[in-house]
Scaffold this active site. Structure first.
Site, PDB file in Angstrom:
ATOM      1  N   THR A 186       7.107 -11.309  -3.730  1.00 32.22           N
ATOM      2  CA  THR A 186       8.118 -10.862  -4.170  1.00 32.22           C
ATOM      3  C   THR A 186       8.468 -12.554  -3.402  1.00 32.22           C
ATOM      4  OG1 THR A 186      11.029 -10.539  -3.117  1.00 32.22           O
ATOM      5  CG2 THR A 186       8.591 -10.452  -1.488  1.00 32.22           C
ATOM      6  N   HIS A 213       0.037  -1.391   9.277  1.00 33.39           N
ATOM      7  CA  HIS A 213      -0.567  -1.451  10.759  1.00 33.39           C
ATOM      8  C   HIS A 213      -1.438  -0.411  10.600  1.00 33.39           C
ATOM      9  CE1 HIS A 213      -2.638  -3.523  14.304  1.00 33.39           C
ATOM     10  NE2 HIS A 213      -0.865  -4.043  14.608  1.00 33.39           N
TER      11      HIS A 213
END
Length: 616
Positions: free
Chosen positions: A533, A590
């Site tokens: 992005t 994560h």
């Protein structure tokens, strides 16, 4: 010899599509790969080309009809289209033979059959005469319903009525605009006649199959309605065709009146814009665009099918679509055509000192505030102090962003990259590149190449989670976030790891343009393995992107800023130098990627960009 045109596979998990518009009629000659019809799916509108050259002999799927992948859409042959009279001539004897057999075998059901046939003939003739006469002969009129707009789409929001009660409409003429999850589309009128009743107001959300409006019926020539209904009861098969040509004459009169007197059509369209009514301050400003708004609507009708995005863009720029020459397929007006017309319109205004103040207040407005070009808000100032419902796309984005945060454990790591060498290579090559490739050379292709190469070295980042399994992808498919008027959409550049800077620049420009013009296909929106992005294009230093599920990594590129930094000199010392610096922010899941993995990945991207070896 004839060949059938079938509904192709339009993307992953797409099992059906809705026929929105036929671009050819029965009897038309078509060439190989010439567009036959438009089909709408969950997210995009696309055209279906002809697989062979020949004559369109038969259309098997009507407009607004939803068909499955592999279903027959049309028949294309070498000869002329079969005449309708032949079919009638063949079907009539067959029905007569069946009737004779029924009379011989089941005489007890004779009265029931005779009672049902006139009733069916009456309904068929009333509906057909309603189509031909504009719905005037139908006592209750024709109800326009919300069509199925794609797989899993169960509802739509009315964004704008293009016609007002009392307006004359033709068959397939757009009545209203509807917004769904990904696409804005138009609902055409199934019959010709007068729009007698609007059942659903703007900004209201209705389910598929719900009634939207009534065309014909009371108030549209009901005085002539009883005659066609009573006479067919005695001689339904002979007199109904005789009266149909008589009803065509009054059908043409409203067209001429509407063409010669456009003022009645402009009047109902002026109050349609909700923004000026909600914001009392700019009451004088919206009154001036009222005339262009009406001309835009009439221009759209004259120019044929125009997407809601193009119509809105034309309205915002006061462009009459009837004066715009379309460069799309079949002369269709594209977004770029309107932008070019607006640019040409503003050029003479800038040449004369008096014109901009009166004709282009929007262009002179940003000057006092000092807002740089490209940083203006995409929400009009007239919306201040107002309230409106979220669009379907906005709802989908909101739902998926919340789901993404709930599904995965997300955090962000940021590194600083010296882009000076990349900037030098770009400055040396951008003029020649644009002349050769026809597109601008931005920093994004360099970043995309470095990212794709880093994904090959760190496959743990180019992965996704499926249940309790981690899927390591065999290719680098980069999802590129594209800012559109409706919201953020992420088309995919497939096999980005196999492309060089020039190939990535062309691919990124292609998917971005097709996304903004709503020509992107479902295949282009699926299959991404990692997302980039480019928030730095609007001046942001860095951000913390939310992951595009089920991907486990997303890279945000910050603005490239020239500032003094400490660099190592050739003699081993340190010195201050003006460098082009950029922040790279990577969000990661994560559950799969640890902080050390993210740092190593960003380190690889940083090293590739700082070496600046992109001359090839």
């Amino acid at each position: 010899m004839s060949e059938r045109v079938t509904m192709p596979a339009l993307g992953e998990s797409v099992t059906e599509g809705t026929v929105t518009q036929w671009l050819k009629n029965v009897g038309d000659t078509v060439e190989v790969d010439e567009p036959l019809l438009e089909v709408s799916t969950d997210k995009v509108d696309t055209e279906i080309p002809s697989p062979v050259a020949g004559t369109l002999q038969e259309i098997l799927a009507d407009e607004d009809e939803t068909v499955e992948v592999g279903a027959d859409l049309a028949v294309i042959g070498d000869g002329d289209a079969p005449a309708a009279s032949d079919d009638d001539g063949q079907s009539a004897p067959a029905e007569a033979e069946q009737a004779d057999q029924e009379e011989e075998e089941q005489p007890a059901q004779e009265e029931t059959a005779e009672a049902e046939q006139p009733a069916q003939e009456e309904t068929e003739e009333s509906s057909s005469s309603g189509d031909d006469s504009g719905g005037g002969s139908a006592g209750d009129g024709t109800t326009v319903s919300m069509p199925a707009l794609g797989e899993s789409v169960t509802e739509g929001t009315i964004t704008q009525w293009l016609k007002a009660e009392g307006d004359q409409v033709e068959v397939d003429e757009p009545l209203l605009e509807v917004s769904t999850d990904k696409v804005d589309t138009e609902i055409p009128s199934p019959v010709a006649g007068t729009l007698t009743s609007i059942l659903v107001q703007e900004d209201e959300t209705v389910e598929v199959g719900a009634d939207l409006a009534v065309v014909g019926g009371s108030g549209s020539g009901s005085g002539s309605a009883p005659a066609p209904k009573e006479e067919p009861k005695e001689e339904p098969k002979e007199e109904a065709p005789k009266e149909e040509p008589k009803q065509e004459a009054p059908k043409e009169e409203p067209k001429q009146e509407a063409a010669s007197a456009p003022e009645p059509t402009k009047a109902p369209e002026a109050p349609k814009a909700p923004e000026p009514t909600k914001a009392p301050e700019p009451t004088t400003a919206p009154e001036a665009p009222a005339a262009p708004s009406g001309s835009t609507g009439s221009g759209a009708a004259a120019a044929g099918y125009v997407t809601p995005l193009v119509r809105k863009l034309a309205k915002d720029n006061d462009i009459d679509l009837s004066t715009v020459e379309g460069t799309g397929i079949g002369g269709r007006i594209r977004k770029q055509d309107v932008l070019d017309a607006a640019k040409a319109k503003n050029q003479p205004q800038q040449a004369t000192p008096a014109a901009p103040a009166a004709a282009a207040p929007a262009a002179s407005a940003p000057a006092p505030s000092g807002v740089p070009a490209g940083l203006e808000s995409n929400v009009p100032k007239s919306k201040r102090g107002t309230r409106e419902k979220m669009s379907r796309l906005r709802k989908v984005i909101a739902t998926r962003m919340v789901e993404s945060l709930q599904v995965s454990a997300q955090l962000t790591t940021v590194v600083e990259v010296d882009m000076t060498r990349v900037a030098r290579v770009r400055d040396q090559a951008k003029a020649e590149f644009q002349a050769r490739e026809g597109t601008k050379l931005s920093f994004l292709p360099f970043i995309a190449l470095a990212t794709a190469e880093a994904l090959k070295e760190h496959p743990g980042v180019n992965a996704s989670v499926e249940g309790e399994e981690i899927v390591y992808h065999a290719e680098e498919n980069l999802s590129i976030a594209v800012d559109t008027e409706g919201g953020l959409i992420t088309p995919v550049v497939k096999n980005a790891g196999d492309l060089n800077v020039a190939g990535l620049a062309r691919a990124i420009a292609d998917v971005a343009e097709r996304t903004r013009t709503k020509k992107i296909t479902p295949d282009d929106l699926s299959g991404g393995t990692f997302t980039i992005t480019n928030t730095g294009s609007r001046g942001a230093l860095f951000d913390t992107p939310i992951l595009n599920q089920p991907q486990v990594g997303m890279l945000g590129t910050g603005a490239i800023v020239r500032r003094p930094v400490v660099v190592n000199s050739e003699d081993g010392g340190e010195t201050l130098a003006i460098r082009s610096m950029m922040y790279l922010a990577m969000s990661y899941d994560h559950r799969v990627v640890d902080g050390a993995d993210a740092a190593r990945f960003l380190g690889t991207v940083k090293a590739r960009l700082e070496e600046g070896n992109f001359e090839a």
